[in-house]
Scaffold this motif. Structure first.
Motif, PDB file in Angstrom:
ATOM      1  N   PHE A 167      -6.257 -42.848 -27.728  1.00 32.48           N
ATOM      2  CA  PHE A 167      -5.819 -41.917 -26.697  1.00 32.48           C
ATOM      3  C   PHE A 167      -6.598 -42.201 -25.424  1.00 32.48           C
ATOM      4  O   PHE A 167      -7.787 -42.506 -25.457  1.00 32.48           O
ATOM      5  CB  PHE A 167      -6.071 -40.463 -27.122  1.00 32.48           C
ATOM      6  CG  PHE A 167      -5.782 -39.479 -26.027  1.00 32.48           C
ATOM      7  CD1 PHE A 167      -4.486 -39.097 -25.760  1.00 32.48           C
ATOM      8  CD2 PHE A 167      -6.801 -38.975 -25.235  1.00 32.48           C
ATOM      9  CE1 PHE A 167      -4.209 -38.205 -24.721  1.00 32.48           C
ATOM     10  CE2 PHE A 167      -6.541 -38.087 -24.208  1.00 32.48           C
ATOM     11  CZ  PHE A 167      -5.236 -37.704 -23.947  1.00 32.48           C
ATOM     12  N   ALA A 168      -5.915 -42.107 -24.287  1.00 32.38           N
ATOM     13  CA  ALA A 168      -6.544 -42.178 -22.968  1.00 32.38           C
ATOM     14  C   ALA A 168      -5.737 -41.280 -22.041  1.00 32.38           C
ATOM     15  O   ALA A 168      -4.539 -41.078 -22.253  1.00 32.38           O
ATOM     16  CB  ALA A 168      -6.564 -43.611 -22.444  1.00 32.38           C
ATOM     17  N   GLY A 169      -6.380 -40.746 -21.011  1.00 33.85           N
ATOM     18  CA  GLY A 169      -5.631 -39.910 -20.079  1.00 33.85           C
ATOM     19  C   GLY A 169      -6.482 -39.433 -18.921  1.00 33.85           C
ATOM     20  O   GLY A 169      -7.697 -39.591 -18.910  1.00 33.85           O
ATOM     21  N   GLN A 170      -5.784 -38.873 -17.947  1.00 30.73           N
ATOM     22  CA  GLN A 170      -6.456 -38.306 -16.789  1.00 30.73           C
ATOM     23  C   GLN A 170      -5.547 -37.293 -16.104  1.00 30.73           C
ATOM     24  O   GLN A 170      -4.340 -37.270 -16.325  1.00 30.73           O
ATOM     25  CB  GLN A 170      -6.890 -39.395 -15.819  1.00 30.73           C
ATOM     26  CG  GLN A 170      -5.754 -40.120 -15.153  1.00 30.73           C
ATOM     27  CD  GLN A 170      -6.246 -41.310 -14.369  1.00 30.73           C
ATOM     28  OE1 GLN A 170      -6.562 -42.328 -14.949  1.00 30.73           O
ATOM     29  NE2 GLN A 170      -6.317 -41.170 -13.072  1.00 30.73           N
ATOM     30  N   LYS A 171      -6.175 -36.463 -15.264  1.00 36.05           N
ATOM     31  CA  LYS A 171      -5.450 -35.409 -14.552  1.00 36.05           C
ATOM     32  C   LYS A 171      -5.914 -35.403 -13.109  1.00 36.05           C
ATOM     33  O   LYS A 171      -7.089 -35.634 -12.816  1.00 36.05           O
ATOM     34  CB  LYS A 171      -5.744 -34.061 -15.212  1.00 36.05           C
ATOM     35  CG  LYS A 171      -5.129 -32.877 -14.516  1.00 36.05           C
ATOM     36  CD  LYS A 171      -5.342 -31.590 -15.267  1.00 36.05           C
ATOM     37  CE  LYS A 171      -6.792 -31.175 -15.267  1.00 36.05           C
ATOM     38  NZ  LYS A 171      -7.031 -29.840 -15.779  1.00 36.05           N
ATOM     39  N   VAL A 229      -0.972 -33.378 -11.714  1.00 31.32           N
ATOM     40  CA  VAL A 229      -0.297 -34.451 -12.439  1.00 31.32           C
ATOM     41  C   VAL A 229      -1.221 -34.934 -13.539  1.00 31.32           C
ATOM     42  O   VAL A 229      -2.384 -35.267 -13.277  1.00 31.32           O
ATOM     43  CB  VAL A 229       0.068 -35.628 -11.508  1.00 31.32           C
ATOM     44  CG1 VAL A 229       0.759 -36.724 -12.288  1.00 31.32           C
ATOM     45  CG2 VAL A 229       0.946 -35.161 -10.366  1.00 31.32           C
ATOM     46  N   ALA A 230      -0.726 -34.974 -14.774  1.00 29.92           N
ATOM     47  CA  ALA A 230      -1.514 -35.448 -15.918  1.00 29.92           C
ATOM     48  C   ALA A 230      -0.801 -36.614 -16.575  1.00 29.92           C
ATOM     49  O   ALA A 230       0.411 -36.571 -16.787  1.00 29.92           O
ATOM     50  CB  ALA A 230      -1.718 -34.323 -16.919  1.00 29.92           C
ATOM     51  N   HIS A 231      -1.552 -37.659 -16.867  1.00 30.86           N
ATOM     52  CA  HIS A 231      -1.055 -38.830 -17.582  1.00 30.86           C
ATOM     53  C   HIS A 231      -1.806 -38.913 -18.904  1.00 30.86           C
ATOM     54  O   HIS A 231      -3.036 -38.977 -18.914  1.00 30.86           O
ATOM     55  CB  HIS A 231      -1.312 -40.116 -16.797  1.00 30.86           C
ATOM     56  CG  HIS A 231      -0.495 -40.232 -15.554  1.00 30.86           C
ATOM     57  ND1 HIS A 231       0.657 -40.964 -15.505  1.00 30.86           N
ATOM     58  CD2 HIS A 231      -0.664 -39.704 -14.327  1.00 30.86           C
ATOM     59  CE1 HIS A 231       1.169 -40.891 -14.290  1.00 30.86           C
ATOM     60  NE2 HIS A 231       0.374 -40.124 -13.551  1.00 30.86           N
ATOM     61  N   SER A 232      -1.070 -38.946 -20.021  1.00 28.04           N
ATOM     62  CA  SER A 232      -1.673 -39.095 -21.344  1.00 28.04           C
ATOM     63  C   SER A 232      -1.051 -40.311 -22.015  1.00 28.04           C
ATOM     64  O   SER A 232       0.162 -40.510 -21.952  1.00 28.04           O
ATOM     65  CB  SER A 232      -1.418 -37.856 -22.199  1.00 28.04           C
ATOM     66  OG  SER A 232      -1.969 -36.717 -21.591  1.00 28.04           O
TER      67      SER A 232
END
Length: 188
Positions: free
Chosen positions: A75-79, A90-93
């Motif tokens: 898992f990786a992500g940011q907001k 905006v959130a990307h997962s």
């Protein structure tokens, strides 16, 4: 439809690996990638950016002399909360799944008289798989979007044995959602 078929096939091929009987056991690696790159780092310019904790779990078994095959999930992500105009979040997962092939470099290095000292096992890995990118944008109304992306990466790593069944490891390269990964490996 092709994407789903390839994803399912890759999953079953990776999992069927673990039904083989081999001398060495299963190795589970749990790592935290740092220094995100490419699609895993959107590099937002406006507002405040939050990086979600990333992780990668990999399981592999020996296949041939010096070669291990396995599978990984991660898992990786940011907001980003924009301060420009109206409030926008905006959130990307990224949910990741794929296969891995690793080659033990110690035998190769000994053959050319460059033997690693201090009991470090060096290896190179090739990872290939898929990421499900989930994008969620809030601007009064929530918009959601999902995309399938292809993962491909090559890494150089090293493991150091700290107890009978536990190693610490680090990996450098392009394949774990971050250029540098630190973690623990458990030999079953």
């Amino acid at each position: 439809m092709k994407k789903y078929f390839i994803l399912i096939t890759l999953t079953f091929l990776s999992l069927s690996l673990f039904s083989q009987k081999l001398d060495d056991g299963l190795r589970i690696q749990i790592g935290l990638p740092f220094a995100k790159y490419g699609k895993f780092d959107k590099n937002f310019k406006n507002g405040s950016e939050t990086q979600y904790p990333s992780f990668l779990i990999q399981a592999d078994k020996p296949w041939r002399d010096g070669i291990r095959l396995g599978a990984y999930i991660g898992f990786a992500g940011q907001k980003n909360e924009s301060l420009f105009g109206e409030f926008v979040e905006v959130a990307h997962s990224y949910y990741r799944l794929g296969g891995v092939v690793s080659y033990d470099l110690n035998d190769l290095l000994e053959a050319i008289n460059i033997s690693p000292e201090f009991g470090v096992d060096l290896y190179a890995s090739l990872k290939t798989g898929f990421s499900l990118e989930h994008i969620k944008a809030d601007k009064g109304i929530t918009n959601k979007e999902n995309n399938f992306l292809f993962d491909l990466g090559i890494l150089i790593g090293g493991r150091y044995n700290i107890s009978e069944n536990i190693d610490i490891f680090t990996e450098l390269g392009y394949g774990n959602a971050g250029f540098v990964t630190f973690g623990f490996a458990f030999n079953m």
